[in-house]
Motif scaffolding. Structure first.
Motif, PDB file in Angstrom:
ATOM      1  N   ARG A 231       0.836  -1.206   0.000  1.00 45.40           N
ATOM      2  CA  ARG A 231       0.000   0.000   0.000  1.00 45.40           C
ATOM      3  C   ARG A 231       0.867   1.250   0.000  1.00 45.40           C
ATOM      4  O   ARG A 231       2.074   1.174   0.143  1.00 45.40           O
ATOM      5  N   SER A 232       0.218   2.414  -0.130  1.00 49.79           N
ATOM      6  CA  SER A 232       0.975   3.656  -0.264  1.00 49.79           C
ATOM      7  C   SER A 232       1.195   4.345   1.071  1.00 49.79           C
ATOM      8  O   SER A 232       0.281   4.416   1.895  1.00 49.79           O
ATOM      9  N   SER A 233       2.403   4.887   1.256  1.00 53.50           N
ATOM     10  CA  SER A 233       2.653   5.652   2.483  1.00 53.50           C
ATOM     11  C   SER A 233       2.262   7.107   2.265  1.00 53.50           C
ATOM     12  O   SER A 233       2.322   7.916   3.181  1.00 53.50           O
ATOM     13  N   PHE A 234       1.887   7.453   1.030  1.00 51.47           N
ATOM     14  CA  PHE A 234       1.564   8.853   0.748  1.00 51.47           C
ATOM     15  C   PHE A 234       0.099   9.190   1.030  1.00 51.47           C
ATOM     16  O   PHE A 234      -0.283  10.352   0.992  1.00 51.47           O
ATOM     17  N   ASP A 235      -0.715   8.177   1.302  1.00 44.98           N
ATOM     18  CA  ASP A 235      -2.084   8.471   1.727  1.00 44.98           C
ATOM     19  C   ASP A 235      -1.984   9.187   3.077  1.00 44.98           C
ATOM     20  O   ASP A 235      -1.167   8.807   3.912  1.00 44.98           O
ATOM     21  N   LYS A 236      -2.834  10.193   3.260  1.00 54.38           N
ATOM     22  CA  LYS A 236      -2.778  10.924   4.542  1.00 54.38           C
ATOM     23  C   LYS A 236      -3.311  10.025   5.654  1.00 54.38           C
ATOM     24  O   LYS A 236      -4.414   9.494   5.543  1.00 54.38           O
ATOM     25  N   PRO A 237      -2.533   9.869   6.734  1.00 53.58           N
ATOM     26  CA  PRO A 237      -2.970   8.983   7.824  1.00 53.58           C
ATOM     27  C   PRO A 237      -4.371   9.340   8.325  1.00 53.58           C
ATOM     28  O   PRO A 237      -5.189   8.460   8.598  1.00 53.58           O
ATOM     29  N   GLU A 238      -4.670  10.641   8.389  1.00 49.86           N
ATOM     30  CA  GLU A 238      -5.968  11.045   8.962  1.00 49.86           C
ATOM     31  C   GLU A 238      -7.141  10.746   8.030  1.00 49.86           C
ATOM     32  O   GLU A 238      -8.289  10.726   8.447  1.00 49.86           O
ATOM     33  N   ASP A 239      -6.845  10.496   6.729  1.00 50.47           N
ATOM     34  CA  ASP A 239      -7.933  10.206   5.793  1.00 50.47           C
ATOM     35  C   ASP A 239      -8.293   8.717   5.756  1.00 50.47           C
ATOM     36  O   ASP A 239      -9.224   8.313   5.071  1.00 50.47           O
ATOM     37  N   ILE A 240      -7.497   7.896   6.428  1.00 51.88           N
ATOM     38  CA  ILE A 240      -7.722   6.452   6.324  1.00 51.88           C
ATOM     39  C   ILE A 240      -8.795   6.010   7.319  1.00 51.88           C
ATOM     40  O   ILE A 240      -8.702   6.273   8.515  1.00 51.88           O
ATOM     41  N   ASP A 241      -9.807   5.343   6.785  1.00 46.96           N
ATOM     42  CA  ASP A 241     -10.891   4.845   7.632  1.00 46.96           C
ATOM     43  C   ASP A 241     -10.387   3.594   8.365  1.00 46.96           C
ATOM     44  O   ASP A 241     -10.048   2.594   7.729  1.00 46.96           O
TER      45      ASP A 241
END
Ligand code: ADP
Ligand code: ASP
Ligand code: MG
Length: 417
Positions: A231-241
């Protein structure tokens, strides 16, 4: 509550801001109640720099000292991430390979993991909810007590091995793409992300050049039946459900994959060299005279083609070796010239191997034949071919790599809609 290994590659820890971003991803899992062991790579470009420094210091250097140097990149990022986590109020401690210890063989620069003692890490999960931040890529040889490294891309292998050792529920590989694609998405924009891929197919993709995972990490995943999620580390942590399924690719056993395609993906490698031994007398023992000395020199031969020479009487033998072994391979054959008895050596280093992979090929005939027709239609000459149960590879001029990959990607219906 579960137990997770989270691995972050070089681009994900490339600077302090990104290390903070990684720390937020780790915090997200800790807050969700999981025990977490993190494995980190060196900052992007760092290992290359360290490798170059060894070469600059002396072109022929001691592999033990090479490992002492190149293992240092991961020491830095493991300490920095532990500091960043502590700064967020999370209990965290860094671990070098020798401290755990991660015991390996003594094959410096390409050591294999033999055993990992995960007991201290799991005890600390229990006693103080402490996150373990482990330097990837490195270990220690128990006989010599010296630092070893696992080969380029080896942090993936550290991560899966640690996941097995601490009996994690899953090993998440965070990288700069959001999963495993049908081919390198940086080369073919139409590449499609796979939701799931079987260990067997991933093993072939990785062995044939898709560097998203080190080959050995996939082998370990398969042996231990450890689910690996890219998976990507560039997804914002706060946006992850925390309850949803994030974008990514699960590498798992074949039985868990419902829909199956004949072709799963395409890999390519430009790290190949071709050697053709021309006009050898066609008699028993010739192949042994050529490949025996190469094996003794520890050179891996990949594709082999034998055909009649231009004079119609003798034979030509063409084979490929990794580009890094090219000079040694050529010199080995030249030194054995009297024994082999050949007229001429032709060599090429501007070649590439394109491989089509799919466990569905086991039950489908004619898959490779379609590729040969399509490549001919693009005027791409095939220099050599190899096939196995679930893959075939063609050797072509390196200049045509991208055209060939795109052509085959479309041919097998892999393009994104
Ligand atoms: P990391 O530093 O996180 O270990 P790598 O550079 O080793 O990352 O691996 C990720 C890269 O692998 C991607 O940027 C991508 O260009 C490349 N890659 C090659 N083949 C594939 C594929 N089939 N799917 C996804 N990525 C691929
Ligand atoms: N830092 C090492 C390399 O660049 C290991 C890794 O990133 O997986 O090869
Ligand atoms: Mg990598």
């Amino acid at each position: 509550m579960g137990r997770l290994v989270m691995k972050f590659g070089g681009t994900s820890v490339a600077n302090i801001d990104r290390i903070r971003n990684v720390a937020r991803h780790v915090k997200r899992e800790v807050d969700a109640g999981h025990d977490v062991a993190v494995v980190v790579s060196a900052m992007a470009g760092k290992t290359n720099e360290l490798v170059d420094w060894c070469g600059d210091a002396s072109p022929l250097h001691d592999a033990r000292e090479y490992d002492a140097v190149v293992a240092s990149g991961e020491q830095v990022t493991s300490g920095l991430l532990a500091i960043a986590l502590q700064g967020m109020g999370i209990q965290a401690r860094s671990w070098q390979g020798w401290q755990i210890p991660i015991k390996t063989s003594d094959a410096h620069a390409s050591a294999r993991i033999l055993e990992i003692d995960g007991s201290e890490i799991t005890a600390r999960f229990k006693d103080r909810q402490e996150v373990a931040v482990i330097a990837g890529f490195q270990g220690i040889n128990p006989q010599t007590n010296r630092i070893t490294t696992l080969g380029r891309g080896g942090s993936d292998t550290s991560a899966v091995a640690i996941a097995a050792a601490i009996r994690a529920d899953r090993c998440d590989i965070y990288t700069d793409v959001d999963g495993v694609y049908t081919t390198d998405p940086r080369v073919v924009p139409k590449a499609r992300r796979l939701d799931k891929i079987a260990f067997e197919d991933m093993l072939e993709l990785a062995s044939q050049g898709a560097k998203v995972l080190q080959v050995r990490s996939v082998e370990l995943g398969m042996v231990h039946n450890m689910p690996v999620f890219v998976r990507s580390s560039f997804d914002k942590p706060e946006d992850i459900d925390p309850h949803g399924t994030p974008p990514g690719t699960l590498i798992c056993s074949e039985e868990e994959i419902m829909e199956s395609h004949v072709v799963t993906g395409i890999a390519f490698s430009k790290d190949e060299a071709q050697i053709s031994v021309r006009q050898i007398e066609d008699k028993p023992g010739v192949a042994a005279a050529i490949f025996g000395p190469l094996a003794e020199a520890n050179i891996n031969v990949d594709m082999i083609v034998q055909n009649v020479s231009e004079d119609g009487k003798t034979t030509d033998l063409t084979f490929t070796v990794p580009a890094s072994d090219y000079t040694r391979a050529r010199d080995t054959i030249t030194s054995a010239k009297a024994k082999i008895g050949y007229a001429r050596l032709d060599t090429a280093t501007d070649v590439a191997k394109v491989s089509v992979i799919g466990s569905g090929m086991r039950s489908h005939a004619g898959v490779a034949a379609q590729a040969f027709t399509a490549l001919a239609g693009r005027n791409i000459n095939i220099r050599a071919i190899t096939t196995s149960e679930i893959k075939f590879s063609v050797l072509i001029d390196a200049a045509y790599t991208e055209l060939a990959v795109r052509t085959l990607h479309t041919l097998y219906g892999l393009d994104q809609a």
